[in-house]
Design a protein around this motif. Sequence first.
Motif, PDB file in Angstrom:
ATOM      1  N   THR A 195      16.325   6.150  -3.865  1.00 32.76           N
ATOM      2  CA  THR A 195      15.260   6.015  -4.872  1.00 32.76           C
ATOM      3  C   THR A 195      13.919   5.719  -4.214  1.00 32.76           C
ATOM      4  OG1 THR A 195      15.589   3.623  -5.235  1.00 32.76           O
ATOM      5  CG2 THR A 195      16.939   5.137  -6.542  1.00 32.76           C
ATOM      6  N   VAL A 196      13.964   4.928  -3.144  1.00 27.22           N
ATOM      7  CA  VAL A 196      12.730   4.609  -2.415  1.00 27.22           C
ATOM      8  C   VAL A 196      12.170   5.867  -1.750  1.00 27.22           C
ATOM      9  CG1 VAL A 196      11.720   3.248  -0.542  1.00 27.22           C
ATOM     10  CG2 VAL A 196      13.451   2.220  -2.035  1.00 27.22           C
ATOM     11  N   VAL A 197      13.061   6.676  -1.167  1.00 26.13           N
ATOM     12  CA  VAL A 197      12.633   7.901  -0.490  1.00 26.13           C
ATOM     13  C   VAL A 197      12.057   8.902  -1.485  1.00 26.13           C
ATOM     14  CG1 VAL A 197      13.440   9.895   0.822  1.00 26.13           C
ATOM     15  CG2 VAL A 197      14.250   7.598   1.419  1.00 26.13           C
ATOM     16  N   VAL A 198      12.759   9.078  -2.617  1.00 27.87           N
ATOM     17  CA  VAL A 198      12.290  10.032  -3.630  1.00 27.87           C
ATOM     18  C   VAL A 198      10.903   9.628  -4.138  1.00 27.87           C
ATOM     19  CG1 VAL A 198      12.676  10.848  -5.989  1.00 27.87           C
ATOM     20  CG2 VAL A 198      14.564  10.799  -4.356  1.00 27.87           C
ATOM     21  N   ALA A 199      10.739   8.347  -4.452  1.00 29.61           N
ATOM     22  CA  ALA A 199       9.433   7.874  -4.920  1.00 29.61           C
ATOM     23  C   ALA A 199       8.379   8.025  -3.828  1.00 29.61           C
ATOM     24  CB  ALA A 199       9.530   6.416  -5.362  1.00 29.61           C
ATOM     25  N   GLY A 200       8.784   7.802  -2.570  1.00 32.94           N
ATOM     26  CA  GLY A 200       7.844   7.939  -1.465  1.00 32.94           C
ATOM     27  C   GLY A 200       7.351   9.367  -1.303  1.00 32.94           C
ATOM     28  N   LEU A 201       8.233  10.332  -1.552  1.00 28.20           N
ATOM     29  CA  LEU A 201       7.844  11.732  -1.438  1.00 28.20           C
ATOM     30  C   LEU A 201       6.964  12.178  -2.604  1.00 28.20           C
ATOM     31  CD1 LEU A 201      11.246  13.261  -0.237  1.00 28.20           C
ATOM     32  CD2 LEU A 201       9.192  12.869   1.130  1.00 28.20           C
ATOM     33  N   LEU A 202       7.302  11.706  -3.807  1.00 27.06           N
ATOM     34  CA  LEU A 202       6.571  12.147  -4.994  1.00 27.06           C
ATOM     35  C   LEU A 202       5.329  11.308  -5.277  1.00 27.06           C
ATOM     36  CD1 LEU A 202       9.582  12.862  -7.412  1.00 27.06           C
ATOM     37  CD2 LEU A 202       8.283  14.491  -6.028  1.00 27.06           C
ATOM     38  N   LEU A 203       5.379  10.032  -4.892  1.00 26.99           N
ATOM     39  CA  LEU A 203       4.263   9.114  -5.147  1.00 26.99           C
ATOM     40  C   LEU A 203       3.917   8.371  -3.856  1.00 26.99           C
ATOM     41  CD1 LEU A 203       5.704   7.604  -8.466  1.00 26.99           C
ATOM     42  CD2 LEU A 203       3.948   9.396  -8.289  1.00 26.99           C
ATOM     43  N   PRO A 204       3.438   9.068  -2.842  1.00 27.51           N
ATOM     44  CA  PRO A 204       3.231   8.436  -1.529  1.00 27.51           C
ATOM     45  C   PRO A 204       2.231   7.285  -1.549  1.00 27.51           C
ATOM     46  CG  PRO A 204       2.214  10.621  -1.610  1.00 27.51           C
ATOM     47  CD  PRO A 204       3.062  10.498  -2.831  1.00 27.51           C
ATOM     48  N   ASP A 205       1.118   7.451  -2.245  1.00 24.19           N
ATOM     49  CA  ASP A 205       0.102   6.389  -2.246  1.00 24.19           C
ATOM     50  C   ASP A 205       0.585   5.142  -2.981  1.00 24.19           C
ATOM     51  OD1 ASP A 205      -1.600   8.041  -0.838  1.00 24.19           O
ATOM     52  OD2 ASP A 205      -2.595   8.807  -2.641  1.00 24.19           O
ATOM     53  N   ASP A 206       1.174   5.341  -4.145  1.00 24.35           N
ATOM     54  CA  ASP A 206       1.680   4.200  -4.908  1.00 24.35           C
ATOM     55  C   ASP A 206       2.820   3.507  -4.172  1.00 24.35           C
ATOM     56  OD1 ASP A 206      -0.068   4.427  -7.094  1.00 24.35           O
ATOM     57  OD2 ASP A 206       1.158   5.998  -7.994  1.00 24.35           O
ATOM     58  N   SER A 207       3.677   4.281  -3.521  1.00 25.62           N
ATOM     59  CA  SER A 207       4.794   3.696  -2.777  1.00 25.62           C
ATOM     60  C   SER A 207       4.287   2.875  -1.611  1.00 25.62           C
ATOM     61  CB  SER A 207       5.735   4.801  -2.274  1.00 25.62           C
ATOM     62  OG  SER A 207       6.372   5.443  -3.355  1.00 25.62           O
ATOM     63  N   ARG A 208       3.289   3.398  -0.898  1.00 28.05           N
ATOM     64  CA  ARG A 208       2.723   2.657   0.231  1.00 28.05           C
ATOM     65  C   ARG A 208       2.091   1.358  -0.264  1.00 28.05           C
ATOM     66  NH1 ARG A 208      -0.764   6.040   1.401  1.00 28.05           N
ATOM     67  NH2 ARG A 208       0.658   7.423   2.518  1.00 28.05           N
ATOM     68  N   GLN A 209       1.374   1.417  -1.377  1.00 29.87           N
ATOM     69  CA  GLN A 209       0.739   0.230  -1.947  1.00 29.87           C
ATOM     70  C   GLN A 209       1.784  -0.807  -2.365  1.00 29.87           C
ATOM     71  OE1 GLN A 209      -2.410  -0.803  -2.367  1.00 29.87           O
ATOM     72  NE2 GLN A 209      -1.818  -2.622  -3.542  1.00 29.87           N
ATOM     73  N   TYR A 210       2.853  -0.340  -2.986  1.00 28.19           N
ATOM     74  CA  TYR A 210       3.870  -1.276  -3.492  1.00 28.19           C
ATOM     75  C   TYR A 210       4.610  -1.969  -2.353  1.00 28.19           C
ATOM     76  CZ  TYR A 210       7.873  -3.160  -5.997  1.00 28.19           C
ATOM     77  OH  TYR A 210       8.823  -4.009  -6.502  1.00 28.19           O
ATOM     78  N   TRP A 211       5.127  -1.209  -1.404  1.00 29.50           N
ATOM     79  CA  TRP A 211       6.002  -1.785  -0.379  1.00 29.50           C
ATOM     80  C   TRP A 211       5.251  -2.487   0.739  1.00 29.50           C
ATOM     81  CZ3 TRP A 211      10.656  -2.530  -1.911  1.00 29.50           C
ATOM     82  CH2 TRP A 211      11.267  -1.654  -2.803  1.00 29.50           C
ATOM     83  N   THR A 212       3.965  -2.233   0.863  1.00 28.16           N
ATOM     84  CA  THR A 212       3.201  -2.919   1.907  1.00 28.16           C
ATOM     85  C   THR A 212       2.325  -4.045   1.375  1.00 28.16           C
ATOM     86  OG1 THR A 212       1.351  -1.349   1.741  1.00 28.16           O
ATOM     87  CG2 THR A 212       3.120  -0.825   3.315  1.00 28.16           C
ATOM     88  N   SER A 213       2.117  -4.077   0.051  1.00 27.40           N
ATOM     89  CA  SER A 213       1.219  -5.090  -0.497  1.00 27.40           C
ATOM     90  C   SER A 213       1.743  -5.716  -1.785  1.00 27.40           C
ATOM     91  CB  SER A 213      -0.171  -4.481  -0.747  1.00 27.40           C
ATOM     92  OG  SER A 213      -1.042  -5.444  -1.312  1.00 27.40           O
ATOM     93  N   THR A 214       1.870  -4.915  -2.828  1.00 28.23           N
ATOM     94  CA  THR A 214       2.217  -5.440  -4.156  1.00 28.23           C
ATOM     95  C   THR A 214       3.522  -6.208  -4.146  1.00 28.23           C
ATOM     96  OG1 THR A 214       1.057  -3.561  -5.158  1.00 28.23           O
ATOM     97  CG2 THR A 214       2.575  -4.808  -6.558  1.00 28.23           C
ATOM     98  N   PHE A 215       4.514  -5.719  -3.425  1.00 28.68           N
ATOM     99  CA  PHE A 215       5.837  -6.348  -3.359  1.00 28.68           C
ATOM    100  C   PHE A 215       5.750  -7.799  -2.903  1.00 28.68           C
ATOM    101  CE2 PHE A 215       9.617  -7.379  -0.773  1.00 28.68           C
ATOM    102  CZ  PHE A 215      10.593  -7.312  -1.747  1.00 28.68           C
ATOM    103  N   PHE A 216       4.771  -8.117  -2.069  1.00 31.74           N
ATOM    104  CA  PHE A 216       4.661  -9.458  -1.498  1.00 31.74           C
ATOM    105  C   PHE A 216       3.742 -10.382  -2.303  1.00 31.74           C
ATOM    106  CE2 PHE A 216       5.562  -6.506   1.978  1.00 31.74           C
ATOM    107  CZ  PHE A 216       6.709  -7.086   2.518  1.00 31.74           C
TER     108      PHE A 216
END
Length: 380
Positions: A195-216
Amino acid sequence: MLLTFTLVDPWLNGAGILAGGFDLHIYRDGAWKIAHGHPLYTETTFRGLSYTYTPFSTLIFLPILAVPWAAVRDTGLVLNSAVLYGCVLLCWRVLGYRITPRLAGVSGLLALTCVFLEPVRSTLYYGQINLVLMALVLWTFTRTPESDGADRELRGTWIGVAAGIKLVPLFFVAQLLALRQWRTAAGTALTFVGTVVVAGLLLPDDSRQYWTSTFFEAGRIAPDTMPANQSLRGAIAHLTHHAVPAWLWLLVAAPVAVAGLLAGAEWNRRGEPLLAVTLAGMTACAVSPFTWNHHWVWFVPLLVDLVHRAQRAPGWWWVTAALYLAVGAWTYQWNEHWVVVGLFLFPPQWPVAPILLNCYVIVYLVILAAAIIGLRRRRG
């Protein structure tokens, strides 16, 4: 249902079960953002709130865009009610029952009874996704590791999908490992990664924002001291009136998590699979950093399990009634326009306020202690 519709005006804007859909509109707004190229986490959503779920969740919520805005609330209420009924049926299947017309009818009455449980009522009011996630977990546990063909191969898939939407179900990977169900645990973990990979491919900017910033960003959800935070961390914050440092939370939550996992695994080995999965679900709520009151829908399978036991030993009806009283959607009238629902929101000046404020955590700890004591007695 009589209690649900008489203690609160069902059309009351602040608390009426027929006037909600607040979180469901946030889900729809998140889906709208990704469909129209808007950033998911740096812009606010419905009524100025932040989006806190994973990027993958918005892909799951895209079908909501097909529902007209005015019909979202009612559509969500109908679907959530159907899922609640399905959860009750799945509980019987986990217990090994065959679904007969009579049991299906009884399950309908039991599902209506569960509507008055505060976490269920709040889930229906807000249009939350908790019941759907619980159904995915329960479905997994209606299948056994010995199942043939696709049932065995796909057994962990749906928990992985649930965790991809909302991270709390990841706790069941630990539960599956405690049960020594290695294949299912691996399938769950791999599905979540997918699910993380699929979202990363389809929503790269949002995924990068979530897992590197928002998640914390722990404070993004709400303060630890908020009464609706019905977790161990929330209980500590309620008692100290301060935010809880991570080391203190881990010091308390880690041994409770281990106790819950081991107790659940032992009850499963003793032929009590529904109690095992219920303990895991409740433990996940207890040890999570922030657990909204409506996350505690795991009182539903506990109620089904108690009804099951009461058929053989009528004394369990008293336990069932006590649980119902403790986690029911009892109300307190603040004024003619606003009603608070749930004992944890009752007036703080009451002498029993510290108990009421942490009622779900207290109920969970009592259940965990009873489960451990029950194991010791059986060994004796």
